[in-house]
Motif scaffolding. Structure first.
Motif, PDB file in Angstrom:
ATOM      1  N   ARG A 149       0.832  -1.209   0.000  1.00 14.81           N
ATOM      2  CA  ARG A 149       0.000   0.000   0.000  1.00 14.81           C
ATOM      3  C   ARG A 149       0.868   1.262   0.000  1.00 14.81           C
ATOM      4  NH1 ARG A 149      -5.139   1.985   1.375  1.00 14.81           N
ATOM      5  NH2 ARG A 149      -5.079   3.969   2.510  1.00 14.81           N
ATOM      6  N   ASP A 150       1.992   1.209   0.708  1.00 16.93           N
ATOM      7  CA  ASP A 150       2.871   2.374   0.790  1.00 16.93           C
ATOM      8  C   ASP A 150       3.554   2.692  -0.530  1.00 16.93           C
ATOM      9  OD1 ASP A 150       2.257   2.688   3.469  1.00 16.93           O
ATOM     10  OD2 ASP A 150       3.933   1.436   4.140  1.00 16.93           O
ATOM     11  N   ARG A 151       3.461   1.796  -1.501  1.00 18.97           N
ATOM     12  CA  ARG A 151       4.073   2.048  -2.807  1.00 18.97           C
ATOM     13  C   ARG A 151       3.179   2.897  -3.716  1.00 18.97           C
ATOM     14  NH1 ARG A 151       6.935  -3.712  -4.598  1.00 18.97           N
ATOM     15  NH2 ARG A 151       7.886  -4.220  -2.566  1.00 18.97           N
ATOM     16  N   PHE A 152       1.983   3.245  -3.222  1.00 19.60           N
ATOM     17  CA  PHE A 152       1.030   4.000  -4.036  1.00 19.60           C
ATOM     18  C   PHE A 152       0.597   5.270  -3.317  1.00 19.60           C
ATOM     19  CE2 PHE A 152       0.768  -0.418  -5.232  1.00 19.60           C
ATOM     20  CZ  PHE A 152       0.820  -0.362  -6.617  1.00 19.60           C
ATOM     21  N   VAL A 153       0.197   6.248  -4.113  1.00 21.30           N
ATOM     22  CA  VAL A 153      -0.303   7.502  -3.564  1.00 21.30           C
ATOM     23  C   VAL A 153      -1.810   7.367  -3.350  1.00 21.30           C
ATOM     24  CG1 VAL A 153      -0.581   9.974  -3.938  1.00 21.30           C
ATOM     25  CG2 VAL A 153       1.510   8.820  -4.712  1.00 21.30           C
ATOM     26  N   ILE A 154      -2.213   7.253  -2.111  1.00 19.04           N
ATOM     27  CA  ILE A 154      -3.636   7.205  -1.749  1.00 19.04           C
ATOM     28  C   ILE A 154      -3.919   8.445  -0.912  1.00 19.04           C
ATOM     29  CG2 ILE A 154      -5.494   5.879  -0.696  1.00 19.04           C
ATOM     30  CD1 ILE A 154      -4.175   4.323  -2.899  1.00 19.04           C
ATOM     31  N   PRO A 155      -4.704   9.394  -1.408  1.00 14.91           N
ATOM     32  CA  PRO A 155      -4.963  10.613  -0.644  1.00 14.91           C
ATOM     33  C   PRO A 155      -5.518  10.319   0.750  1.00 14.91           C
ATOM     34  CG  PRO A 155      -5.756  10.843  -2.891  1.00 14.91           C
ATOM     35  CD  PRO A 155      -5.376   9.404  -2.721  1.00 14.91           C
ATOM     36  N   GLU A 156      -5.093  11.111   1.714  1.00 14.67           N
ATOM     37  CA  GLU A 156      -5.550  10.949   3.089  1.00 14.67           C
ATOM     38  C   GLU A 156      -7.077  11.023   3.146  1.00 14.67           C
ATOM     39  OE1 GLU A 156      -5.009  10.153   7.056  1.00 14.67           O
ATOM     40  OE2 GLU A 156      -3.417  10.347   5.542  1.00 14.67           O
ATOM     41  N   GLY A 157      -7.669  10.080   3.877  1.00 18.59           N
ATOM     42  CA  GLY A 157      -9.116  10.077   4.038  1.00 18.59           C
ATOM     43  C   GLY A 157      -9.876   9.465   2.875  1.00 18.59           C
ATOM     44  N   THR A 158      -9.163   8.854   1.932  1.00 17.07           N
ATOM     45  CA  THR A 158      -9.802   8.262   0.750  1.00 17.07           C
ATOM     46  C   THR A 158      -9.785   6.743   0.834  1.00 17.07           C
ATOM     47  OG1 THR A 158      -9.204  10.114  -0.678  1.00 17.07           O
ATOM     48  CG2 THR A 158      -9.702   8.028  -1.760  1.00 17.07           C
ATOM     49  N   ILE A 159     -10.934   6.139   0.578  1.00 19.79           N
ATOM     50  CA  ILE A 159     -11.029   4.692   0.391  1.00 19.79           C
ATOM     51  C   ILE A 159     -11.237   4.490  -1.104  1.00 19.79           C
ATOM     52  CG2 ILE A 159     -12.353   2.602   0.880  1.00 19.79           C
ATOM     53  CD1 ILE A 159     -13.113   3.854   3.570  1.00 19.79           C
TER      54      ILE A 159
ATOM     55  N   ALA B 145     -22.683  10.441  -3.502  1.00 19.63           N
ATOM     56  CA  ALA B 145     -22.676  10.784  -2.080  1.00 19.63           C
ATOM     57  C   ALA B 145     -21.533  10.081  -1.361  1.00 19.63           C
ATOM     58  CB  ALA B 145     -24.016  10.399  -1.450  1.00 19.63           C
ATOM     59  N   MET B 146     -21.260   8.837  -1.733  1.00 15.08           N
ATOM     60  CA  MET B 146     -20.150   8.106  -1.130  1.00 15.08           C
ATOM     61  C   MET B 146     -18.812   8.757  -1.485  1.00 15.08           C
ATOM     62  SD  MET B 146     -21.347   4.130  -1.621  1.00 15.08           S
ATOM     63  CE  MET B 146     -19.933   3.466  -0.709  1.00 15.08           C
ATOM     64  N   ILE B 147     -18.692   9.216  -2.730  1.00  9.79           N
ATOM     65  CA  ILE B 147     -17.460   9.891  -3.138  1.00  9.79           C
ATOM     66  C   ILE B 147     -17.235  11.139  -2.295  1.00  9.79           C
ATOM     67  CG2 ILE B 147     -16.380  11.182  -5.032  1.00  9.79           C
ATOM     68  CD1 ILE B 147     -17.645   9.147  -6.970  1.00  9.79           C
ATOM     69  N   GLU B 148     -18.301  11.870  -2.027  1.00  9.62           N
ATOM     70  CA  GLU B 148     -18.177  13.074  -1.182  1.00  9.62           C
ATOM     71  C   GLU B 148     -17.672  12.719   0.208  1.00  9.62           C
ATOM     72  OE1 GLU B 148     -21.498  15.778   0.579  1.00  9.62           O
ATOM     73  OE2 GLU B 148     -20.929  16.648  -1.369  1.00  9.62           O
ATOM     74  N   ARG B 149     -17.969  11.511   0.663  1.00 10.35           N
ATOM     75  CA  ARG B 149     -17.523  11.070   1.981  1.00 10.35           C
ATOM     76  C   ARG B 149     -16.192  10.304   1.914  1.00 10.35           C
ATOM     77  NH1 ARG B 149     -22.128   8.561   5.690  1.00 10.35           N
ATOM     78  NH2 ARG B 149     -20.308   8.642   7.071  1.00 10.35           N
TER      79      ARG B 149
END
Length: 427
Positions: free
Chosen positions: A36-46, A369-373
């Motif tokens: 997972r650490d090898r990828f850029v995943i924005p904070e708070g994003t699933i 709506a899920m994307i907004e969250r």
């Protein structure tokens, strides 16, 4: 449901994950955790849309900048030799081949999935000149059907199309000695259903036809063995579970047995046996390079290079095992929270890929709506919510939280808010 999922994947059972705390504990011991650490995943994003576009590998900017600034900016045209630009389609093809069970020299990275599919279908039809039928799936991704139609028109003889689901219930029902080629998606882009590649390929070969497999939704998350299963042709993209970047080049794999005789209509100079001889007439390369066409997009190819580096060390079997556990957990949790919701993805492990499709009439608004969250999935008309579970970076706790937010969005009837129902151009 949980008992069934436990039986399918006992070593990574979702049945035992009955709380968020249990999911967090499972994340801690996950053998793929470090990827997972090898990828850029924005904070708070699933991020549950890797089945459409994977996230950026952390090493990608550095590699792309080097390609632009040093290789292109400083070394200029010399980089075709010094930086290995010219051989990139074959070198990357062999790396892709290792993920799909194809020995070196049978796969090249080039062009787009649609273009490569056209090459493969046209070549398959040409190898069966006494047959006039192509079988495809009525529920296939639309571009596959469009390309089938185009390849048939350019075949040089009248061709007929038979569609599984419209003209007959199965491949077997439509096969006969008139069939030249069968074009199939390994994983259905809507339902996530995984087809039995070995059994279906044997069936097609028994009828004397050739098969073209579309691997777009299975490469990187499912175990594929093209050589073992004697697959004739396969194509796929690199921007979904392989994380090569938006519009990154696709690949085509052609069995060694067909390479000397297979022909496709896009006879560009990169497919010539000696491109820099600059002959007037086309003489195809004797091997897989005959399926190249024109000059390839080097900067985009470097994105594929970075993506494959980011996957280095991950065994496909481990990716498949975690994929089943993630999708199993999601279906179990959604089933518990929203028992009336229709999940169209097969519960049986051997029949599903790495995504879960859910039908809901207000699905578009729910996804927005899920994307907004912070939970990013996608929507396919007319009523399908899709959630992809890429085992390289999706956590079990992400799955738990996504199911909770899905349930909360439906219970809150988010579709009553106009901003969630406004249709965007890309869904």
């Amino acid at each position: 449901m949980s008992t069934e999922i436990e039986r399918e994947a006992p070593s990574m059972s979702s049945a035992s994950m009955t709380s968020r705390e249990a999911c967090v504990a499972r994340d801690f011991i996950d053998p793929l955790r470090s990827f997972r650490d090898r990828f850029v995943i924005p904070e708070g994003t699933i991020y549950l849309d890797g089945n459409s576009l994977g996230p950026m590998p952390r090493i990608a900017p550095g590699l792309l900048n080097r390609t632009i600034e040093q290789e292109w900016g400083h070394d200029l045209i010399r980089s075709w030799n010094s930086a290995g630009w010219f051989e990139m389609p074959v070198r990357l093809g062999d790396r892709i081949g290792a993920l799909i069970g194809a020995a070196p020299g049978q796969t090249v990275v080039c062009d787009t999935t649609s273009i490569n599919l056209y090459k493969a279908i046209h070549a398959a039809i040409g190898l069966r000149p006494d047959r006039d039928v192509v079988i495809a799936e009525d529920a296939s991704f639309p571009t596959d059907l469009y390309i089938v139609e185009g390849a048939m028109k350019s075949a040089g003889r009248p061709m007929k199309r038979r569609l599984i689901g419209a003209d007959g219930p199965s491949v077997e029902a439509l096969l006969d000695r008139n069939v030249a080629a069968v074009v199939l998606s390994h994983v259905n882009y809507r339902t996530g259903e995984l087809l039995d590649m070995p059994a279906i390929t044997r069936l097609i070969h028994a009828a004397g036809a050739l098969v073209v497999w579309d691997l777009c939704h299975s490469i990187g998350v499912a175990e594929i063995a093209l050589d073992r299963d004697a697959v004739d042709f396969a194509v796929g993209c690199t921007y979904k579970y392989l994380n090569g970047g938006p519009g990154s080049p696709a690949f085509i794999s052609v069995a060694k047995a067909h390479q000397a005789t297979a022909q496709h209509p896009l006879s560009g100079w990169w497919g010539h046996a000696a491109p820099f001889a600059f002959d007037r007439d086309f003489r195809p390369d004797p091997g897989i390079k005959r399926f190249l066409c024109g000059t390839q997009p080097i900067i985009s190819l470097r994105g594929v290079d970075a993506a494959l580096d980011a996957m280095e060390g991950a065994e496909v079997a481990a990716l498949r095992q975690k994929s089943l556990a993630l999708t199993g957990l999601f279906m179990a949790r959604v089933g518990a929270l929203l028992p009336d919701l229709k999940i169209v993805t097969p519960r049986q492990a051997s029949l599903r890929g790495s995504q879960v499709g859910i039908e809901f009439d207000r699905g578009y608004a729910v996804v927005q709506a899920m994307i907004e969250r912070g939970v990013i999935g996608d929507f396919r008309a007319p009523n399908l919510m899709r959630f992809g579970f890429a085992p390289l970076y999706v956590r079990f706790s992400d799955v738990w939280d996504a199911a909770e937010i899905l349930a909360e969005s439906i219970h809150a009837e988010v579709w009553r808010d106009p901003r969630f129902s406004r249709q965007l151009e890309v869904t």
